[in-house]
Motif scaffolding. Structure first.
Motif, mmCIF file in Angstrom:
data_model
loop_
_atom_site.group_PDB
_atom_site.id
_atom_site.type_symbol
_atom_site.label_atom_id
_atom_site.label_comp_id
_atom_site.label_asym_id
_atom_site.label_seq_id
_atom_site.Cartn_x
_atom_site.Cartn_y
_atom_site.Cartn_z
ATOM 1 N N UNK A 195 45.109 36.331 44.737
ATOM 2 C CA UNK A 195 46.343 36.552 43.990
ATOM 3 C C UNK A 195 46.732 38.020 44.088
ATOM 4 N N UNK A 196 47.931 38.320 43.656
ATOM 5 C CA UNK A 196 48.350 39.703 43.516
ATOM 6 C C UNK A 196 47.665 40.305 42.307
ATOM 7 N N UNK A 197 47.703 41.614 42.215
ATOM 8 C CA UNK A 197 47.006 42.331 41.147
ATOM 9 C C UNK A 197 47.425 41.878 39.745
ATOM 10 N N UNK A 198 48.709 41.846 39.467
ATOM 11 C CA UNK A 198 49.181 41.476 38.130
ATOM 12 C C UNK A 198 48.812 40.043 37.788
ATOM 13 N N UNK A 199 48.984 39.150 38.744
ATOM 14 C CA UNK A 199 48.671 37.738 38.514
ATOM 15 C C UNK A 199 47.177 37.548 38.276
ATOM 16 N N UNK A 225 37.327 44.781 33.782
ATOM 17 C CA UNK A 225 36.494 45.951 33.455
ATOM 18 C C UNK A 225 35.703 45.718 32.175
ATOM 19 N N UNK A 226 36.337 45.153 31.164
ATOM 20 C CA UNK A 226 35.634 44.866 29.909
ATOM 21 C C UNK A 226 34.550 43.817 30.106
ATOM 22 N N UNK A 227 34.831 42.833 30.943
ATOM 23 C CA UNK A 227 33.827 41.815 31.246
ATOM 24 C C UNK A 227 32.611 42.451 31.924
ATOM 25 N N UNK A 228 32.854 43.310 32.887
ATOM 26 C CA UNK A 228 31.761 43.976 33.601
ATOM 27 C C UNK A 228 30.913 44.793 32.631
ATOM 28 N N UNK A 279 26.176 43.364 39.545
ATOM 29 C CA UNK A 279 26.365 44.297 38.434
ATOM 30 C C UNK A 279 25.876 45.713 38.723
ATOM 31 N N UNK A 280 24.869 45.848 39.544
ATOM 32 C CA UNK A 280 24.335 47.193 39.803
ATOM 33 C C UNK A 280 25.180 47.973 40.799
ATOM 34 N N UNK A 281 26.139 47.301 41.396
ATOM 35 C CA UNK A 281 27.003 47.942 42.389
ATOM 36 C C UNK A 281 28.287 48.457 41.734
ATOM 37 N N UNK A 282 28.986 49.296 42.452
ATOM 38 C CA UNK A 282 30.299 49.759 42.018
ATOM 39 C C UNK A 282 31.294 48.644 42.338
ATOM 40 N N UNK A 283 31.802 47.996 41.325
ATOM 41 C CA UNK A 283 32.717 46.869 41.512
ATOM 42 C C UNK A 283 34.135 47.358 41.249
ATOM 43 N N UNK A 284 34.986 47.245 42.238
ATOM 44 C CA UNK A 284 36.364 47.708 42.071
ATOM 45 C C UNK A 284 37.283 46.530 41.748
ATOM 46 N N UNK A 285 38.336 46.839 41.042
ATOM 47 C CA UNK A 285 39.321 45.794 40.751
ATOM 48 C C UNK A 285 39.963 45.293 42.040
ATOM 49 N N UNK A 286 40.073 46.163 43.040
ATOM 50 C CA UNK A 286 40.653 45.750 44.316
ATOM 51 C C UNK A 286 39.800 44.665 44.978
#
Length: 129
Positions: free
Chosen positions: A47-51, A65-68, A32-39
């Protein structure tokens, strides 16, 4: 590839490990203290991004993002309770927010009050006991 082809030919979702999103959430909470990217999360899922986003939202009920943000705010509330002398800057840093103002903005969205008001309510509740 056979599973992908079959999934594309039907309306059925691709089969996946039910623990995948749970494991991703555990990983998020450890970082959590790190920069977490969706990538990063997409890559971890395989999985692919949309999936990935569809599966995450379906299983967790929030976007990644909302979970984070929710988890960071929960940790901030714990810090406000346990260490009431911490500044907003220090709490923002310890919970992974990029700035104190971004922390305060998200705290207010999640709780309906600022961190300062939340801290004051804790003092009020303690004095009533």
């Amino acid at each position: 590839l056979v599973e992908t082809k079959a999934a594309l030919e039907t309306d059925c979702p691709m089969p996946h490990d039910n623990r995948l999103m749970d494991n991703i959430c555990k990983w998020i909470n450890r970082h959590l203290t790190e920069d977490i990217s969706s990538e990063q999360l997409v890559t971890m899922s395989g999985y692919g991004r949309s999936r990935f986003f569809a599966l995450f939202r379906n299983e967790i009920g929030l976007t990644p993002a909302d979970y984070i943000v929710r988890e960071r705010i929960a940790r901030a509330k714990d810090l406000l309770r346990a260490q009431p002398d911490l500044t907003a800057t220090e709490i923002a840093k310890r919970t992974g927010f990029s700035s104190p103002s971004f922390f305060t903005l998200n705290f207010r969205k999640q709780t309906g009050q600022t961190p300062t008001a939340f801290r004051a309510s804790l003092k009020t509740n303690r004095s009533r006991k």
